[in-house]
Every structure is written in C-alpha cells, then in structure tokens.
Write an enzyme that holds these catalytic residues in place. Structure first.
Site, mmCIF file in Angstrom:
data_model
loop_
_atom_site.group_PDB
_atom_site.id
_atom_site.type_symbol
_atom_site.label_atom_id
_atom_site.label_comp_id
_atom_site.label_asym_id
_atom_site.label_seq_id
_atom_site.Cartn_x
_atom_site.Cartn_y
_atom_site.Cartn_z
ATOM 1 N N ASN A 45 -44.638 -19.101 -46.088
ATOM 2 C CA ASN A 45 -46.042 -18.430 -46.234
ATOM 3 C C ASN A 45 -45.934 -16.875 -46.309
ATOM 4 O O ASN A 45 -44.850 -16.354 -45.546
ATOM 5 C CB ASN A 45 -46.920 -18.962 -45.344
ATOM 6 C CG ASN A 45 -46.647 -18.768 -43.610
ATOM 7 O OD1 ASN A 45 -45.554 -18.788 -43.383
ATOM 8 N ND2 ASN A 45 -47.712 -18.679 -42.968
ATOM 9 N N GLU A 47 -48.355 -13.717 -46.115
ATOM 10 C CA GLU A 47 -49.595 -13.226 -45.889
ATOM 11 C C GLU A 47 -49.818 -12.025 -46.611
ATOM 12 O O GLU A 47 -49.028 -11.240 -46.975
ATOM 13 C CB GLU A 47 -50.003 -13.281 -44.551
ATOM 14 C CG GLU A 47 -49.879 -14.860 -43.824
ATOM 15 C CD GLU A 47 -50.483 -14.848 -42.364
ATOM 16 O OE1 GLU A 47 -50.517 -14.116 -41.850
ATOM 17 O OE2 GLU A 47 -50.578 -15.968 -42.049
ATOM 18 N N CYS A 56 -49.454 -19.835 -48.978
ATOM 19 C CA CYS A 56 -48.751 -21.217 -47.999
ATOM 20 C C CYS A 56 -47.135 -21.187 -48.530
ATOM 21 O O CYS A 56 -46.705 -20.704 -49.407
ATOM 22 C CB CYS A 56 -49.341 -22.447 -48.272
ATOM 23 S SG CYS A 56 -51.000 -22.532 -47.610
ATOM 24 N N GLU A 58 -45.552 -24.261 -49.125
ATOM 25 C CA GLU A 58 -45.304 -25.218 -49.811
ATOM 26 C C GLU A 58 -45.206 -24.773 -51.326
ATOM 27 O O GLU A 58 -44.485 -25.192 -52.180
ATOM 28 C CB GLU A 58 -46.537 -26.413 -49.648
ATOM 29 C CG GLU A 58 -46.270 -27.010 -48.450
ATOM 30 C CD GLU A 58 -47.198 -26.376 -47.202
ATOM 31 O OE1 GLU A 58 -47.513 -25.307 -47.491
ATOM 32 O OE2 GLU A 58 -47.530 -27.325 -46.341
ATOM 33 N N CYS A 89 -52.167 -28.113 -46.106
ATOM 34 C CA CYS A 89 -53.517 -27.865 -46.154
ATOM 35 C C CYS A 89 -54.056 -28.645 -47.458
ATOM 36 O O CYS A 89 -53.204 -29.146 -48.430
ATOM 37 C CB CYS A 89 -53.948 -26.610 -46.506
ATOM 38 S SG CYS A 89 -53.622 -25.610 -47.728
ATOM 39 N N CYS A 92 -52.683 -27.323 -50.808
ATOM 40 C CA CYS A 92 -51.044 -27.606 -51.058
ATOM 41 C C CYS A 92 -51.088 -29.257 -51.175
ATOM 42 O O CYS A 92 -49.805 -29.401 -51.697
ATOM 43 C CB CYS A 92 -50.457 -27.350 -49.619
ATOM 44 S SG CYS A 92 -50.121 -25.470 -49.293
HETATM 45 N N1 THU Z 1 -50.025 -22.557 -44.076
HETATM 46 C C1 THU Z 1 -49.036 -22.875 -44.742
HETATM 47 O O1 THU Z 1 -48.116 -21.948 -45.254
HETATM 48 N N2 THU Z 1 -48.918 -24.195 -45.257
HETATM 49 C C2 THU Z 1 -49.976 -24.864 -44.901
HETATM 50 O O2 THU Z 1 -49.872 -26.244 -45.454
HETATM 51 C C3 THU Z 1 -50.861 -24.611 -43.863
HETATM 52 C C4 THU Z 1 -51.014 -23.094 -43.659
HETATM 53 C C5 THU Z 1 -50.023 -21.159 -43.691
HETATM 54 C C6 THU Z 1 -51.070 -20.360 -44.469
HETATM 55 C C7 THU Z 1 -51.341 -18.936 -43.595
HETATM 56 O O3 THU Z 1 -50.451 -18.066 -43.781
HETATM 57 C C8 THU Z 1 -50.925 -19.690 -41.903
HETATM 58 O O4 THU Z 1 -50.361 -20.959 -42.267
HETATM 59 C C9 THU Z 1 -52.265 -19.793 -41.055
HETATM 60 O O5 THU Z 1 -53.377 -20.656 -41.852
#
Ligand code: THU
Length: 141
Positions: A45, A47, A56, A58, A89, A92
């Site tokens: 991920n 941000e 994310c 994935e 999520c 994803c």
């Molecule tokens: N996140 C992912 O990378 N994948 C997911 O499927 C769930 C959430 C990340 C997004 C964000 O940077 C952090 O987790 C908190 O939500």
C-alpha cells in the site's frame, strides 16, 4: 500448490509489507500473487496526504502482474500488521475478480507470516459483477 510455493508467496507478501508507505494509517500491507505464468508479483500500500488517493497493496501486485503480461490470479497472499487477518477491502475484491475466478485462493497471514485465514474469491465476493455482465454473456450454474 507445493508447500514451497506458498512459502515463497508468504515471503514475497511480508517483504512487500516491509516496503509499504503507510505513514498515515500505520497499517502496512503487502500482497503477493501467483499468476498463470508461474511468476510471483507483489505490491504494497502507498498512502497519500490526500487520504483518498492512497492505494491498497492488492492493486499494486495486480499492476505488476499485468505489466509483465500475466492475466490470471491463481493464489493471492495478503500480509497485514498484527495478528488479525487483513482481508481484502471491497474494492480490492472487485479488482481481484477482474483477473481471478471463484476458486482463486486468498490467504491472509499475520505480522510473523503465519497463516491466519484461508478463503477463496468466490467466498468473499459471491455473485460478482464482471466482464460477462457487461457483454451479456453471464451464465449461472
Ligand atoms: N489496505 C490494503 O492495502 N489492502 C486492503 O485490502 C485493506 C486496506 C490498506 C489501505 C490503507 O493504506 C491501509 O491499509 C489502512 O486502511
């Protein structure tokens, strides 16, 4: 899948998680997938100070696969922080569906790389919307 393959996937996912840029959530995530070309692709991920622009893990792994020419996900491992399974999520799940199938394996592992949950795409995204809906060729079994 051979035991050594899942070990390689978990290692790739935890290594990707160690590269995550999660300075706002402090929730680093790594994803690694086994593609139809037999290769492993990973992502983390990333941000952003403008929070909705964060990505994310994935889709980063999926983008790496697509760039290399892969088109099908056989198995995806997601490595989150802590002990709780970091399940993909909703967004994803849809992105995995684009290149996956109901029997695509999804494995979650904890901060130490131990498996905490095993499931499939079909179980986490039933009645998925996909290309066959768009083209009008959707069939039901
Ligand atoms: N996140 C992912 O990378 N994948 C997911 O499927 C769930 C959430 C990340 C997004 C964000 O940077 C952090 O987790 C908190 O939500």
């Amino acid at each position: 899948m051979a035991a050594s393959d899942i070990t390689a996937l978990i290692h790739a996912a935890t290594a990707a998680r160690d590269r995550a840029y999660a300075v706002y959530s402090n929730h680093p995530v790594g994803a690694a997938l086994l593609a139809d070309d037999g290769q492993i692709y990973a992502g983390c991920n990333v941000e952003n100070a403008a929070y909705p622009l964060g990505n994310c893990a994935e889709p980063a792994a999926i983008a790496a696969m697509v760039l290399a020419g892969g088109r099908n996900i056989a198995h995806l491992v997601v490595a989150g922080p802590g002990q709780v399974a970091c399940t993909p999520c909703g967004g994803c799940r849809q992105r995995i569906h684009e290149f996956g199938a109901p029997d695509t394996r999804i494995t979650m592992c904890d901060v130490d790389g131990n498996i905490v949950l095993e499931t499939t795409l079909g179980d986490v995204l039933p009645h998925a919307f996909g290309g066959a809906n768009v083209t009008g060729t959707k069939t039901y079994d």
